[in-house]
Design an enzyme around this catalytic site. Sequence first.
Site, PDB file in Angstrom:
ATOM      1  CE  LYS A 125      -3.346   2.727   3.037  1.00 53.35           C
ATOM      2  NZ  LYS A 125      -4.089   2.426   4.254  1.00 53.35           N
ATOM      3  CB  ILE A 142      -3.269  -1.968  12.574  1.00 56.45           C
ATOM      4  CG1 ILE A 142      -4.179  -2.933  11.997  1.00 56.45           C
ATOM      5  CG2 ILE A 142      -1.926  -2.252  12.922  1.00 56.45           C
ATOM      6  CD1 ILE A 142      -4.322  -4.188  13.096  1.00 56.45           C
TER       7      ILE A 142
END
Length: 499
Positions: free
Chosen positions: A73, A342
């Site tokens: 990403k 996260i």
Amino acid sequence: MRIVIVGGGSAGWMAAAALGRVIGDQWTIELVESDAIGTVGVGEATIPAIRRFNELIGIDEAEFVRRTQGSFKLGIEFVGWHGGEDSRYLHAFGQVGRDLGLIPFHHYWLQARARGAAERLERYSQSGTAAWANRFMREEALPGTPLGSATYAYHFDAGLYAAFLREIAEGLGVVRHEGRISTVHHDGESGHVAVVELEDGRRVAGDLFVDCSGFVSLLLGQTMGVDFVDWSEWLPMDRALAVPCESVEPVTPFTRSTARAAGWQWRIPLQHRIGNGHVYCSDFISDDEAAAVLLANLDGKPLADPRPLRFTTGRRREFWRGNVVALGLSSGFLEPLESTSIHLVQSGLQHLIDLLPNGGIDPVDVAKFNDKLVFEYERIRDFIILHYYANDRDGAFWQRCREMRVPDTLAEKIALFRGNGRIFRTADELFTELGWLQVMVGQGIVPRSHHPLADKPGNANIDLYLAGIRDLVQAKVDRMPDHRAYLNQLSETPTEVFA
């Protein structure tokens, strides 16, 4: 000392693996979870800090990508948030441009933009240019160029990640107890949690308890009585639907967030499927309508029925009380617009490791832990609010967002940038000046002017400077392979397996 982690999932097993690695040879670490209790994880998009966490616990990147069906990403693409349904911009990771002299790059870019001589910000970003070209590589920076090393994060299957972390944690000596907790026992003198008792009568005692029980917040919220600070005034989304669909090509190296009538839709590309979800405000759209919008905008055939989630945005007033520390959903919830869930687990773990008690729990350490997490939650909150507040979309939901009174900390950020393009990062807040720059520009906030020193080189020199950066970025990206090809090379797995 004995640490007891209550709850599994990504948060619980991240805590178990990290604490097992750091202090497992000195303290006893146990985790209690029940297979009968589901986890919220439906597929995760992350930010670059996850790489540091994986390195801490000794995960090899290639194995991680294989084991979690992960992809890389380079940023988040925002579609339709400002400038029409087909508009798009990137919040790309890493460097944008190169600072020159005493002022940041973006002031020269603003100077040229005012003259119509600047290209989109993404053209001066290695991650941005590579993302839209569907290219990726981890190669270090070209020597002698202004480009930094590759800055990236991951998309991965949260369930597979938790299972991988469990394997690591148990290898480090963490003991898992299967079962539901029926009773939480207090120490009568201190008021601390002393024991959690399971339905079958087993008792797990501890000195420090880490609450990873999800939205129920079994220990911090229910047992210790820490109340919830509601932020739905600024972030009114209260529901989400999540559904995986079949994978399609290309496997894009970025997360996509597409604005919808009463919220937004996420798209997270993994190797074997695409994770999708619709985050929305139930005051403006029904559950059935939200499901129809989601299913009508998938790239492939759905692989399950949409899974509903209900939530309230906000945080616990404290994150550590007594001998209970909360991580993940038990500590608060910020919607996944900027992929920070996260990270907040990771950040809480880092602060806990920094402030681990040596003997008794010191209230000064507890206060510092809470101060740090409150600051981080509030600054991430502001960054997410910015996307909603600075919009030009039609519809009652988006009008409500434009008209709300934002927190003073965010109002100051916007005013400084709107005036003369100034961005200041406060202390160690998560998002950098470049992150704020890309989102404020992408959301249509145009400064009235720029720093006066940006005029000093002269228009011709500024144009050469910008063109030089753009060309170096493009040359680096041209050397990168296709993202899918890179994943296949890394995993040594034929493309046909994931077609």
